[in-house]
Design a protein around this motif. Structure first.
Motif, short mmCIF file in Angstrom:
data_model
loop_
_atom_site.label_atom_id
_atom_site.label_comp_id
_atom_site.label_asym_id
_atom_site.label_seq_id
_atom_site.Cartn_x
_atom_site.Cartn_y
_atom_site.Cartn_z
N ASN A 197 0.88 -1.35 -0.03
CA ASN A 197 -0.13 0.07 -0.08
C ASN A 197 0.96 1.12 -0.05
N ALA A 198 2.23 1.17 0.58
CA ALA A 198 2.99 2.20 0.10
C ALA A 198 3.51 2.51 -0.97
N ARG A 199 3.28 1.85 -2.12
CA ARG A 199 3.71 1.75 -3.28
C ARG A 199 2.66 2.36 -4.23
N ASP A 200 3.31 3.32 -5.01
CA ASP A 200 2.05 4.21 -5.83
C ASP A 200 1.57 3.19 -6.85
N GLN A 201 1.93 2.12 -7.23
CA GLN A 201 1.37 1.21 -8.42
C GLN A 201 0.38 0.00 -7.84
N PHE A 202 0.18 0.08 -6.66
CA PHE A 202 -0.55 -0.97 -5.74
C PHE A 202 -1.37 -0.60 -4.84
N PHE A 203 -2.46 -1.40 -4.43
CA PHE A 203 -3.11 -1.19 -3.00
C PHE A 203 -3.92 -2.73 -3.15
N THR A 204 -3.95 -2.92 -1.79
CA THR A 204 -4.66 -4.18 -1.57
C THR A 204 -6.17 -4.04 -1.11
N THR A 205 -6.93 -5.10 -1.84
CA THR A 205 -8.32 -4.85 -1.59
C THR A 205 -9.11 -5.88 -0.49
N SER A 206 -8.14 -7.10 -0.33
CA SER A 206 -8.56 -7.78 0.49
C SER A 206 -7.41 -9.09 1.03
N SER A 207 -7.50 -9.42 1.95
CA SER A 207 -6.27 -10.55 2.52
C SER A 207 -6.76 -11.55 3.47
N CYS A 208 -5.94 -12.75 3.38
CA CYS A 208 -6.25 -13.39 4.57
C CYS A 208 -4.90 -14.33 4.72
N SER A 209 -4.30 -14.27 6.02
CA SER A 209 -2.96 -14.89 5.96
C SER A 209 -3.03 -16.45 5.85
N GLY A 210 -4.12 -16.88 5.89
CA GLY A 210 -4.21 -18.58 6.16
C GLY A 210 -5.04 -18.91 7.52
N ARG A 211 -5.69 -19.92 7.37
CA ARG A 211 -6.60 -19.94 8.58
C ARG A 211 -7.13 -21.78 8.75
N ILE A 212 -7.25 -22.10 9.85
CA ILE A 212 -7.89 -23.27 10.11
C ILE A 212 -9.23 -23.08 10.63
N LEU A 213 -10.45 -23.81 10.21
CA LEU A 213 -11.59 -23.44 10.78
C LEU A 213 -12.47 -24.62 10.60
N LEU A 214 -13.49 -24.85 11.64
CA LEU A 214 -14.57 -25.91 11.58
C LEU A 214 -15.73 -25.32 11.58
N LEU A 215 -16.47 -25.65 10.40
CA LEU A 215 -17.77 -25.14 10.08
C LEU A 215 -18.67 -26.32 10.23
N ASP A 216 -20.01 -25.61 10.89
CA ASP A 216 -21.00 -26.64 10.95
C ASP A 216 -22.15 -26.15 10.14
N GLY A 217 -22.97 -27.16 9.42
CA GLY A 217 -24.02 -26.80 8.74
C GLY A 217 -23.68 -26.41 7.50
N GLY A 218 -22.37 -26.54 6.82
CA GLY A 218 -21.99 -25.75 5.74
C GLY A 218 -21.91 -26.62 4.76
N ILE A 219 -22.55 -27.76 4.55
CA ILE A 219 -22.65 -28.80 3.29
C ILE A 219 -24.00 -28.57 2.71
N ASN A 220 -23.90 -28.16 1.07
CA ASN A 220 -25.03 -28.00 0.67
C ASN A 220 -24.77 -28.89 -0.72
N GLY A 221 -25.46 -30.42 -0.81
CA GLY A 221 -24.88 -31.19 -1.67
C GLY A 221 -23.66 -31.67 -1.55
N PHE A 222 -22.75 -31.50 -2.69
CA PHE A 222 -21.13 -31.87 -2.59
C PHE A 222 -20.57 -30.67 -2.28
N GLU A 223 -21.09 -29.47 -2.14
CA GLU A 223 -20.28 -28.07 -1.95
C GLU A 223 -20.57 -27.51 -0.65
N VAL A 224 -19.36 -26.93 -0.10
CA VAL A 224 -19.17 -26.57 1.30
C VAL A 224 -19.77 -25.20 1.03
N GLN A 225 -20.58 -24.60 2.11
CA GLN A 225 -20.87 -23.21 1.95
C GLN A 225 -20.44 -22.44 3.35
N LYS A 226 -20.00 -21.23 3.45
CA LYS A 226 -19.61 -20.61 4.34
C LYS A 226 -20.84 -19.84 5.09
#
Length: 259
Positions: free
Chosen positions: A38-67
């Motif tokens: 963000n200190a550089r003139d030619q860039f800016f960040t719009t979103s980020s996540c460093s990485g995570r471990i999570l446990l979701l309950d009720g997140g399955i819709n068919g074969f797809e995981v929903q958050k």
């Protein structure tokens, strides 16, 4: 409107907005990287996540995981232990998924050539699912991503379907992926600093030549692959080549709409 003026306006608007993520702030492991970009003139960040471990309950819709519309029983951006997962599972009432999600970063770039530099650095650092998108208004977004992930169902309708021994195994796997994820972030940051420093020196050299010789025509964009030898050791290259979790990917430039 001049492209540079429009880019500065987008940057000001984006960086002045409130952080609407669940956490509400930039993750500790990537704060320095985000600030550097963000200190550089030619860039800016719009979103980020460093990485995570999570446990979701009720997140399955068919074969797809929903958050969305599911319960987050556990989320951490650090390593976790089996007991934390076992305790969180006691609150499960539906289908529970244990996930590891790797580092992800979206950067808006002033020009396509700026995005290409970041893309090369990302690929060299192990984030081989990275790509570039260009909107119809000229917004150029570089997404840093990898397939270094994990997703395993643990319970069904609130009933645990695996043993504690298996949960312990999965937690160890997730923690190993988290450690590898951190190493890739460090490689990305180090390579990025080197690449941008070299780009600045190249531009300055070309400018001086042009000023001293009005007939001088700058060479075409240097080969970005020269960055490779400076950023990654042969050992790291071999490690990334043998990583079955990553897929091959090239630059993806699309024009479906604005971002």
């Amino acid at each position: 409107m001049d492209r540079s003026v429009q880019f500065r306006r987008w940057k000001t608007q984006c960086l002045s907005k409130a952080d609407l993520s669940r956490k509400g702030s930039v993750d500790e492991d990537v704060v320095e990287l985000i600030q550097f970009l963000n200190a550089r003139d030619q860039f800016f960040t719009t979103s980020s996540c460093s990485g995570r471990i999570l446990l979701l309950d009720g997140g399955i819709n068919g074969f797809e995981v929903q958050k969305q519309n599911c319960c987050w029983l556990l989320v951490t951006h650090k390593s976790c232990v089996k007991d934390d997962v076992i305790l969180a599972l006691k609150k499960a009432s539906a289908d529970t998924i244990l996930k590891f999600e790797p580092f992800v970063l979206h950067v808006q770039c002033r020009q396509l050539k700026d995005a290409q530099i970041l893309h090369t650095v990302a690929i060299d650092s192990g984030f081989r699912n990275s790509g570039i998108t260009v909107g119809k208004r000229g917004k150029t977004i570089l997404a840093v991503r990898s397939t270094h992930s994990l997703e395993v169902p643990l319970s069904h309708k609130g009933k645990l379907m695996v043993t504690e021994e298996y949960i312990d195994f999965l937690v160890n796997v997730a923690n190993q992926k988290m450690e590898e994820n951190k190493r890739r972030i460090e490689r990305f940051y180090n390579c990025l600093q080197h690449a941008l420093e070299k780009e600045t020196m190249t531009n300055s050299h070309s400018k001086i030549k042009k000023e001293n010789n009005p007939t001088y025509i700058p060479k075409k964009k240097r080969n970005l692959e020269k960055i490779h030898g400076k950023c990654i050791t042969e050992k790291n290259e071999n490690k990334l080549e043998n990583d079955d979790d990553d897929d091959e990917l090239g630059i993806s430039v699309i024009f479906p709409g604005d971002y």
